[in-house]
Design an enzyme around this catalytic site. Structure first.
Site, PDB file in Angstrom:
ATOM      1  N   HIS A  21       0.832  -1.043  -0.089  1.00  0.00           N
ATOM      2  CA  HIS A  21      -0.129  -0.011  -0.037  1.00  0.00           C
ATOM      3  C   HIS A  21       0.967   1.288  -0.044  1.00  0.00           C
ATOM      4  O   HIS A  21       2.063   1.178  -0.251  1.00  0.00           O
ATOM      5  CB  HIS A  21      -0.893  -0.156   1.143  1.00  0.00           C
ATOM      6  N   HIS A  24       3.963   1.376   2.433  1.00  0.00           N
ATOM      7  CA  HIS A  24       5.238   0.885   1.735  1.00  0.00           C
ATOM      8  C   HIS A  24       6.088   1.899   0.737  1.00  0.00           C
ATOM      9  O   HIS A  24       7.365   1.962   0.840  1.00  0.00           O
ATOM     10  CB  HIS A  24       4.837  -0.495   1.413  1.00  0.00           C
ATOM     11  N   CYS A 130       2.822 -11.985  19.047  1.00  0.00           N
ATOM     12  CA  CYS A 130       2.062 -11.479  17.905  1.00  0.00           C
ATOM     13  C   CYS A 130       2.522 -11.923  16.617  1.00  0.00           C
ATOM     14  O   CYS A 130       3.637 -11.558  16.258  1.00  0.00           O
ATOM     15  CB  CYS A 130       2.042  -9.806  17.966  1.00  0.00           C
ATOM     16  N   CYS A 133       3.049  -8.870  14.280  1.00  0.00           N
ATOM     17  CA  CYS A 133       4.576  -8.205  14.564  1.00  0.00           C
ATOM     18  C   CYS A 133       5.821  -9.221  14.323  1.00  0.00           C
ATOM     19  O   CYS A 133       6.791  -8.880  14.510  1.00  0.00           O
ATOM     20  CB  CYS A 133       4.546  -7.499  15.946  1.00  0.00           C
ATOM     21  N   CYS A 155      -2.421  -7.130  21.014  1.00  0.00           N
ATOM     22  CA  CYS A 155      -1.319  -6.278  20.637  1.00  0.00           C
ATOM     23  C   CYS A 155      -1.656  -4.776  20.464  1.00  0.00           C
ATOM     24  O   CYS A 155      -2.592  -4.635  19.754  1.00  0.00           O
ATOM     25  CB  CYS A 155      -0.671  -6.738  19.357  1.00  0.00           C
ATOM     26  N   HIS A 158      -1.568  -3.929  16.336  1.00  0.00           N
ATOM     27  CA  HIS A 158      -2.415  -4.690  15.602  1.00  0.00           C
ATOM     28  C   HIS A 158      -3.833  -4.961  16.008  1.00  0.00           C
ATOM     29  O   HIS A 158      -4.630  -5.262  15.283  1.00  0.00           O
ATOM     30  CB  HIS A 158      -1.862  -6.054  14.879  1.00  0.00           C
ATOM     31  N   LYS A 305      -3.487   4.734  11.168  1.00  0.00           N
ATOM     32  CA  LYS A 305      -2.164   4.250  10.513  1.00  0.00           C
ATOM     33  C   LYS A 305      -2.919   3.301   9.178  1.00  0.00           C
ATOM     34  O   LYS A 305      -3.418   2.679   9.431  1.00  0.00           O
ATOM     35  CB  LYS A 305      -1.207   3.371  11.259  1.00  0.00           C
ATOM     36  N   LYS A 308      -3.722  -2.593   5.863  1.00  0.00           N
ATOM     37  CA  LYS A 308      -4.838  -3.452   4.933  1.00  0.00           C
ATOM     38  C   LYS A 308      -5.666  -4.142   5.673  1.00  0.00           C
ATOM     39  O   LYS A 308      -6.818  -4.234   5.380  1.00  0.00           O
ATOM     40  CB  LYS A 308      -3.755  -4.430   4.402  1.00  0.00           C
TER      41      LYS A 308
END
Length: 527
Positions: A21, A24, A130, A133, A155, A158, A305, A308
């Site tokens: 996305h 990145h 996690c 992570c 987490c 996440h 943030k 996806k």
């Protein structure tokens, strides 16, 4: 001739569990701008990016899609990750995959050295893990779940439940390097940047380091531990080593000596791995630590943030298909202070495209070249006497180039572009004040007209060089139209730190028609 400075720059290597996305792509573009700048400055530059293909997350994704993990990785790399580099015009020198033999061999060599030197021991471990992570979470990143996850530990990054893992693992004696790491941060305050990131890392290490579990036995998708193939290497320990396995560690000592140490551009969520675990690993192996670790902020969409899993991910081509790669690169480098979080909106992108790129830079270039064609038969004018207004532009070009370079050295990409854009704005103001179309009507002002248009044309020459790391496509078109290639050589060959040296364009040089740099966008900005 002096040996050029070495500049080895890396992005993180990205997980291939899904397609990229714009978060990145933001990292890739930032590193690319830095690499292009240093390359054009004459530094011995090497720019590395790549993909992280081992670990539990990849295994689960592949299994869910009914394929083997290597097949899944191959598919994603070829269909999504490598095409991304073309979509946003990335000039990487190498692309490392953690499933490549050169990487696997280097990891085995590194692990064996740590084991032989007494930095690794066997033990048992139980902790909350996690998968997103790929990390046993520290207490500071474990929170109580809410909603459907109420009563569970999740987490903090996440927002998904953590798994309690109990394994017999091999451990790296990371705690032994606590004092050396704190000394590193003290002696080299620019090792971790920006300052907020450095403060976070120092505080984390001061709380005390624990030894690090570096192997897994609950799954087999990874690089085997060389002395015990019942274990595979912990994915982060494997992944971090890409920076040295790609530059010859264990295989090409000469290349490794040429490239290492490097500078790492990372997202702030993986700062601790790069600024704590990674230098400790290198210290244990007797290798130099990186030159710098720079942590940039997150891209936010709707205040969250980019993710996806949270359906806030935007594919880069959603932007480039409409606005082009140059606009993508410019927007994210200019609109967001590098090192801090920044929000993306379609409205801001569209507004900056029109005001700054199309009207500001693009229109400036087309006006100047059109006047040269109209008044000087499409040639670079012979400059007449320099007046104060002309000298101000010349001095600003020198100042902007110097300041832009200093900002790049400090990783302040947004400030570097802002310094260069002062010249764009000044040239537009200069044309308005000097009114060359009025001067052209008076034969007695012919020399003055020539000086005004030479000043603006030479200003465009400086801008083409200074903006080429950010806008490689538009500046290549401008360079061709200026006729500069015939007398000065390729744009990529222009020393960027000398871009502000005035008077390089040769009077009388034939110029060419300019392709539209930033076409009008007819479609409305997306909601």
């Amino acid at each position: 001739m002096a040996k050029p400075d070495s500049f080895f720059l890396t992005t993180p290597i990205f997980y291939v569990n899904d397609a990229p996305h714009i978060g990145h792509a933001y990292t890739e573009v930032a590193a690319d701008v830095l690499a292009r700048w240093h390359r054009q400055a004459g530094d011995d530059t090497w720019f590395l990016t790549g993909t992280d293909e081992h670990g539990q997350k990849i295994l689960r994704t592949a299994t869910a899609n009914g394929v083997e993990p290597k097949e899944w990785a191959d598919r994603l790399v070829e269909s999504s990750w490598k095409p991304l580099l073309n979509t946003i015009n990335i000039s990487n020198d190498d692309f490392i995959r953690t499933t490549e033999p050169r990487h696997e061999a280097g990891v085995a060599k590194f692990l064996q050295k740590l084991y032989d030197d007494g930095h690794v021991y066997a033990g048992e471990f139980e902790a909350l893990y996690c998968v997103g992570c790929e990390e046993f979470k520290p207490k500071s990143e474990i929170v109580d779940g809410t909603g459907e996850f109420e009563g569970q530990k999740v987490c903090a990054i996440h927002s998904k439940p953590l798994e309690l893992l109990q394994e017999k693992n091999y451990f790296f004696k990371m705690s032994a390097f606590q004092d050396r790491l704190l000394a590193l941060y003290e002696e080299r305050p620019d090792f971790v940047q920006p300052a907020s990131a450095r403060n976070e890392v120092v505080a984390f290490v001061q709380q005390g380091l624990e030894d690090l579990s570096i192997s897994r036995t609950s799954f087999d998708w990874g690089i085997p531990i060389p002395w015990d193939d019942a274990h595979v290497t912990y994915v982060w320990f494997d992944a971090l080593l890409n920076y040295v396995t790609a530059t010859g560690y264990g295989a090409n000592d000469e290349e490794f000596a040429r490239r290492w140490p490097g500078t790492h551009i990372v997202g702030k969520d993986i700062l601790r791995f790069h600024a704590v675990i990674w230098p400790a690993m290198l210290m244990a192996a007797g290798l130099e630590v990186p030159d710098h670790v720079f942590a940039h902020g997150w891209l936010l969409v709707g205040g969250e943030k980019m993710s996806k899993s949270k359906l806030t991910g935007i594919a880069p081509n959603e932007i480039t298909d409409t606005f082009g790669a140059d606009a993508f690169r410019y927007y994210f480098m200019r609109a967001i202070s590098f090192g801090h979080d920044g929000s993306f909106s379609w409205e801001d992108l569209a507004a900056r495209y029109q005001a700054e790129l199309a009207n500001g830079f693009g229109n400036l270039a087309s006006r100047v070249l059109a006047m040269n064609a109209k008044y000087f038969e499409g040639r670079v004018p012979e400059p007449g006497e320099e007046l104060a207004a002309d000298a101000a532009i010349r001095e600003l070009a020198a100042s902007a180039a110097t300041r832009a370079d200093a900002h790049i050295e400090a990783f302040a990409i947004h400030e570097s572009i802002a310094a260069v854009w002062e010249l764009v704005d000044a040239l537009n103001g200069y044309i308005t004040e000097q009114e060359p179309w009025v001067l052209a009507k008076d034969p007695a002002q012919r020399d003055r007209l020539a000086r005004v248009l030479y000043t603006t044309t030479e200003g465009l020459r400086a801008l083409a060089v200074l903006l080429s790391p950010v806008l490689p496509e538009a500046t290549a078109k401008l360079w061709f139209a200026l006729g500069a290639k015939e007398t000065l050589g390729a744009l990529s060959a222009q020393p960027i730190r000398e871009a502000g040296v005035w008077g390089k364009l040769v009077p009388g040089t034939t110029q060419h028609s300019l392709a539209v740099l930033f076409p009008r966008i007819e479609t409305e900005a997306k909601e």
